[in-house]
Design a protein around this motif. Sequence first.
Motif, PDB file in Angstrom:
ATOM      1  N   GLN A  83       0.524  -1.167   0.115  1.00  0.00           N
ATOM      2  CA  GLN A  83      -0.120  -0.237  -0.011  1.00  0.00           C
ATOM      3  C   GLN A  83       0.843   1.173   0.229  1.00  0.00           C
ATOM      4  N   VAL A  84       0.946   2.076  -1.087  1.00  0.00           N
ATOM      5  CA  VAL A  84       1.603   3.514  -1.068  1.00  0.00           C
ATOM      6  C   VAL A  84       0.992   4.379  -0.326  1.00  0.00           C
ATOM      7  N   VAL A  85       0.967   5.301   0.814  1.00  0.00           N
ATOM      8  CA  VAL A  85       0.763   6.312   1.436  1.00  0.00           C
ATOM      9  C   VAL A  85       1.793   7.514   1.630  1.00  0.00           C
ATOM     10  N   VAL A  86       1.016   8.803   0.101  1.00  0.00           N
ATOM     11  CA  VAL A  86       1.825   9.969   0.228  1.00  0.00           C
ATOM     12  C   VAL A  86       1.263  11.043   0.997  1.00  0.00           C
ATOM     13  N   GLN A  87       1.836  11.024   1.747  1.00  0.00           N
ATOM     14  CA  GLN A  87       1.696  12.781   2.686  1.00  0.00           C
ATOM     15  C   GLN A  87       0.615  12.049   3.654  1.00  0.00           C
ATOM     16  N   GLY A  88       1.079  11.011   4.086  1.00  0.00           N
ATOM     17  CA  GLY A  88      -0.210  10.903   5.486  1.00  0.00           C
ATOM     18  C   GLY A  88      -1.372  10.138   4.955  1.00  0.00           C
ATOM     19  N   HIS A  89      -1.321  10.025   3.533  1.00  0.00           N
ATOM     20  CA  HIS A  89      -3.057   9.582   2.853  1.00  0.00           C
ATOM     21  C   HIS A  89      -3.278   8.204   1.837  1.00  0.00           C
ATOM     22  N   VAL A  90      -3.713   7.247   1.981  1.00  0.00           N
ATOM     23  CA  VAL A  90      -3.261   6.252   0.910  1.00  0.00           C
ATOM     24  C   VAL A  90      -3.412   7.352  -0.462  1.00  0.00           C
ATOM     25  N   VAL A  91      -2.483   6.698  -1.806  1.00  0.00           N
ATOM     26  CA  VAL A  91      -2.700   7.161  -2.621  1.00  0.00           C
ATOM     27  C   VAL A  91      -3.813   5.091  -3.483  1.00  0.00           C
ATOM     28  N   GLY A  92      -2.717   4.344  -3.738  1.00  0.00           N
ATOM     29  CA  GLY A  92      -2.676   2.873  -4.024  1.00  0.00           C
ATOM     30  C   GLY A  92      -2.452   2.137  -3.257  1.00  0.00           C
TER      31      GLY A  92
END
Length: 484
Positions: A83-92
């Motif tokens: 799972q990819v989290v970018v700047q605190g939030h899941v993006v995919g």
Amino acid sequence: MVQGTGSNVGKSLLVAGLCRVFARRGLQVRPFKPQNMSNNAAVTADGGEIGRAQALQARAAGVAPSVHMNPVLLKPQSEIGSQVVVQGHVVGTVRAREYQFWKPRLLEAVLDSFGRLSDEADLVLVEGAGSASEVNLRAGDIANMGFARAADVPVVLVGDIDRGGVIASLVGTKAVLDEADAAMIKGFIVNRFRGDPALFDEGMRIIAERTGWTAMGLVPHFADAVRLPAEDGLGLRRAGTRRRNASVVIAVPVTPWISNFDDLDPLREEPGIDVVLVEPGEPLPVDAALVLLPGSKTTIDDLLYIRAQGWDIDLKAHVRQGGQVLGLCGGYQMLGQRIEDPFGIEGEAGRSVEGLGLLDVATTLTAKKHLEAVTGVTIPDGTPLSGYEIHIGQTSGPDASDRAFARLDAGRLDGAVSADGRVAGTYVHGLFTDDRQRKRWLERLGAESSGLAYEALVDDILDRFADHLEAYLDCDRLFAISAR
């Protein structure tokens, strides 16, 4: 930027210690890790999640954790995907091979977060990821030299002498790096030395001579480092033997996708508690007073793993014989009757799996992740609690509506308790970090509380580690490099 010759050479703790060193000098310090891979996450004050190591570093710096301290977090969900989290939030969710194509566009977010921290700080201490010598992954890199070059950040390279071959690992890193990357490295640190430091004077001289880098220090082994929250599974299985004089045994089945296992750390500090990690192929110990099911990044897969090990049978026998069970987050979901995954959050859409059947609740996995710091009281004893929620899924059923585990100050109920009171589940992480809750659980299990103030203990260790680094590192030179 602190980079390493390999994983687990002590980068995270060195950055935490240096955060405390320079914060005590009156500087505004911020930790930063461009890309982290860990299922141990923390909830931030700005409503996102970052790696727990960066939360510890923020604490060492005396500031609240922010999503910008770890702009890219990879949370493994399988052997080949995360799972990819970018700047605190899941993006995919992405497979390892596909992720290589994501990196260039993620660099923009990384540099944005770094810029934000730089604007508010006197000093940003950056932690690299894995090994600086992974030149096969250099194209598109955002975690080590790719970031250092893009942000023009000087690098200090760390080698771990405890694992052996430290001269070869440091000199070998210089040998494989291209000239421009190697030029970013201004010095080196040899970490975790045991014995008389003078015995490695010649080793330090050889490394400096072969690399052209400045020796920043030889750091002796700091035993209490293992008592600080760990970043990954290597810290979960920290060295130690069973406490034969402990009055209470807590058994913890170790599953492949266990997460937020720092929930166990405060229990390990209690002298009356023996926390037993149950490895694959081993039965749950018959002398356990409590079986604790920790969080999971992939709840359904870990549930199936528990069943494959026969631990589901052991759990039911444990309860029949009067033992207690506590599920935290994913562990709570496993204790119910079923887990439904209609949207394919953890794999194939529409999957439905039978739970362990120890709580009369069911869980539906949903796309939205719940991230929140919480306070409240447990029911019915009214003991205060504080912690955080970080989960996907909604759980409901009679044991949740009629016998909730806690009443949160946010105005909602949390968790569930079985009719006989022996099985409980909650979405609250950090339960045992709260001294009041840990004391209550120890009393319930028949163990005496030591009176431990856990948060004060962590700060004391950070202070002593900072003293340790001040004694063995050239911290003035490190700061001079950063202020070039």
